[in-house]
Structures are given as structure tokens and as C-alpha cells.
Motif scaffolding. Structure first.
Motif, short mmCIF file in Angstrom:
data_model
loop_
_atom_site.label_atom_id
_atom_site.label_comp_id
_atom_site.label_asym_id
_atom_site.label_seq_id
_atom_site.Cartn_x
_atom_site.Cartn_y
_atom_site.Cartn_z
N ILE A 30 -1.69 3.60 -11.11
CA ILE A 30 -3.51 4.64 -11.77
C ILE A 30 -3.20 5.23 -11.01
O ILE A 30 -3.50 6.47 -10.83
CB ILE A 30 -4.91 3.76 -10.84
N ASP A 31 -1.80 5.30 -9.38
CA ASP A 31 -1.70 6.17 -8.67
C ASP A 31 -0.69 8.06 -8.94
O ASP A 31 -0.68 9.03 -8.99
CB ASP A 31 -0.97 6.41 -7.55
N THR A 32 -0.91 7.50 -10.26
CA THR A 32 0.42 8.32 -11.19
C THR A 32 -0.03 10.06 -10.93
O THR A 32 0.26 10.99 -10.87
CB THR A 32 0.38 8.27 -12.52
N ASP B 220 4.26 12.04 -0.77
CA ASP B 220 4.06 10.66 -0.66
C ASP B 220 2.76 10.13 -0.05
O ASP B 220 2.14 10.51 0.24
CB ASP B 220 4.96 10.36 1.05
N HIS B 221 2.06 9.29 -0.69
CA HIS B 221 0.90 8.69 0.30
C HIS B 221 1.16 7.54 0.41
O HIS B 221 1.22 6.33 0.36
CB HIS B 221 -0.32 8.77 -0.37
N MET B 222 0.79 6.94 1.98
CA MET B 222 0.68 5.83 2.64
C MET B 222 -1.06 4.85 3.28
O MET B 222 -1.39 6.01 3.10
CB MET B 222 1.28 5.83 3.80
N HIS B 223 -0.74 3.68 3.77
CA HIS B 223 -1.75 2.84 3.43
C HIS B 223 -1.79 2.41 5.30
O HIS B 223 -1.86 1.80 5.42
CB HIS B 223 -2.45 1.89 2.94
N PRO B 224 -1.84 3.31 6.77
CA PRO B 224 -2.12 2.34 7.42
C PRO B 224 -2.89 2.11 7.73
O PRO B 224 -4.21 2.89 7.90
CB PRO B 224 -1.58 3.82 8.72
N GLY C 63 0.78 -1.02 0.39
CA GLY C 63 -0.46 0.17 0.12
C GLY C 63 1.20 1.54 -0.38
O GLY C 63 1.93 1.32 0.20
N GLY C 64 0.22 1.96 -0.68
CA GLY C 64 0.97 3.66 -0.64
C GLY C 64 1.71 3.96 -2.31
O GLY C 64 2.26 3.23 -2.47
N ASN C 65 2.51 4.96 -1.83
CA ASN C 65 3.09 5.08 -3.13
C ASN C 65 4.07 6.58 -2.98
O ASN C 65 3.26 7.28 -1.87
CB ASN C 65 1.96 5.32 -4.20
ZN LIG Z 1 -2.96 4.31 -2.29
#
Ligand SMILES: [Zn+2]
Length: 171
Positions: free
Chosen positions: A124-126, A138-142, A44-46
Motif C-alpha cells: 500500500i506504500d507504492t 525512502d520513508h522510515m518509522h523511527p 517499518g518503512g519503505n
Molecule cells: Zn510507513
């Protein structure tokens, strides 16, 4: 009430990062973020950075988005796990956007934005990472945040817990 002392310790080491290139720093922080499952779940996250690169066609400087490619995990990503795309072409895609019901077709345009023949497929996050007007995104999935986001009253809960420190998007 959150105080600085209750936050996770930053693992970033300036001495280690000093001699790194921008893409190497992106890789370094990606692996740090992904190494702690309190920060993001597996896969998860990018993470991304907008970096000035020498264009192989023109020899001029070009702004290039480095962003984790399709699949993969930020904790174990290597340099070849990042897709690289021309920022000017990504910005031009805004002219192709036909609205939310046609969002899926935008993924098909991403390969046209590839920089330096990089074979890593863009995810798809691009667009999210391209269009946030910051050099480093940065995005994370805590799990803790997913629990709030998945709650029925997630918008009100977010406001109650974080006040104006964190925004909320219906996505
Ligand atoms: Zn995400």
C-alpha cells in the motif's frame, strides 16, 4: 538545537557502492537503514528507486519503480523482496482515483502495473513512493518520530522541534 555532530553517522560506503547497479544500491541502502533500530522499527518503512530498465516487450527503455513489496523488513530484505512496476501505468492510475473514501480499491490496480512478471506483491506504500517526484524515496518509522506523530498536538510539536525542516501530513 540539532547540529551535524549530533546526527547519526552515515554508514554508506562509496567504494562499496561504486560498482553496484541502481537496484543493488537500493538494496544496499535499505539494509543499512534497516540495520539500525534508531532509524526504523522492525518491518517499518519503505525504500524505492525509479530506474530506467529495458522493457521485455518492446526493447525500449521504461521507467520502473523498485519499491519494497508487501511485508518484509528493509533491514533484511533481499533483491527478490522488491516489487517492480511501470511508472507510466502508475501515473495512469490517477485517472482511476475516485477519492479518499475509495482508496482501498486502488490496491487492486497495482498488480496491473507489474513490470517483468515480478511475483512480489506491491504494498500500500507504492503510490506514496511513485508520486513523490524524486528518483529515490525512502520513508522510515523511527520510534522517536512515531512518539511525536502520535501525540495530541503532533502538528504544533513538529513545527516547534523541526521548524521548516520537516513537513506534517494528516495521514
Ligand atoms: Zn510507513
Amino acid at each position: 538545537m540539532t547540529s551535524a555532530s549530533t546526527r547519526l553517522t552515515s554508514l554508506w560506503d562509496d567504494a562499496k557502492a561504486q560498482a553496484m547497479t541502481e537496484p543493488e544500491k537500493l538494496l544496499y541502502r535499505s539494509n543499512l537503514l534497516g540495520s539500525d533500530k534508531r532509524v526504523t522499527n522492525y518491518g517499518g518503512g519503505n525504500t524505492s528507486a525509479k530506474v530506467m530498465e529495458d522493457d521485455p516487450l518492446t526493447g525500449e527503455k521504461a521507467e520502473v519503480l523498485w519499491v519494497k513489496g508487501s511485508g518484509g523488513d528493509v533491514g533484511s530484505i533481499k533483491m527478490d523482496g522488491f516489487a517492480t512496476l511501470y511508472m507510466d501505468k502508475l501515473r495512469a492510475l490517477k485517472g482511476k482515483y475516485r477519492g479518499v473514501e475509495f482508496e482501498d480499491e486502488m490496491v487492486g490496480y497495482l498488480p496491473h502495473c507489474t513490470f517483468n512478471l515480478n511475483p512480489r506483491a506491491a504494498s500500500i506504500d507504492t503510490p506514496l513512493h511513485a508520486y513523490v517526484p524524486k528518483k529515490h524515496v525512502d520513508h522510515m518509522h523511527p520510534d522517536a518520530i512515531i512518539a511525536i506523530a502520535a501525540a495530541r498536538d503532533s502538528k504544533a510539536l513538529t513545527q516547534e522541534i523541526f521548524g521548516n525542516d520537516i513537513g506534517w501530513l494528516p495521514w
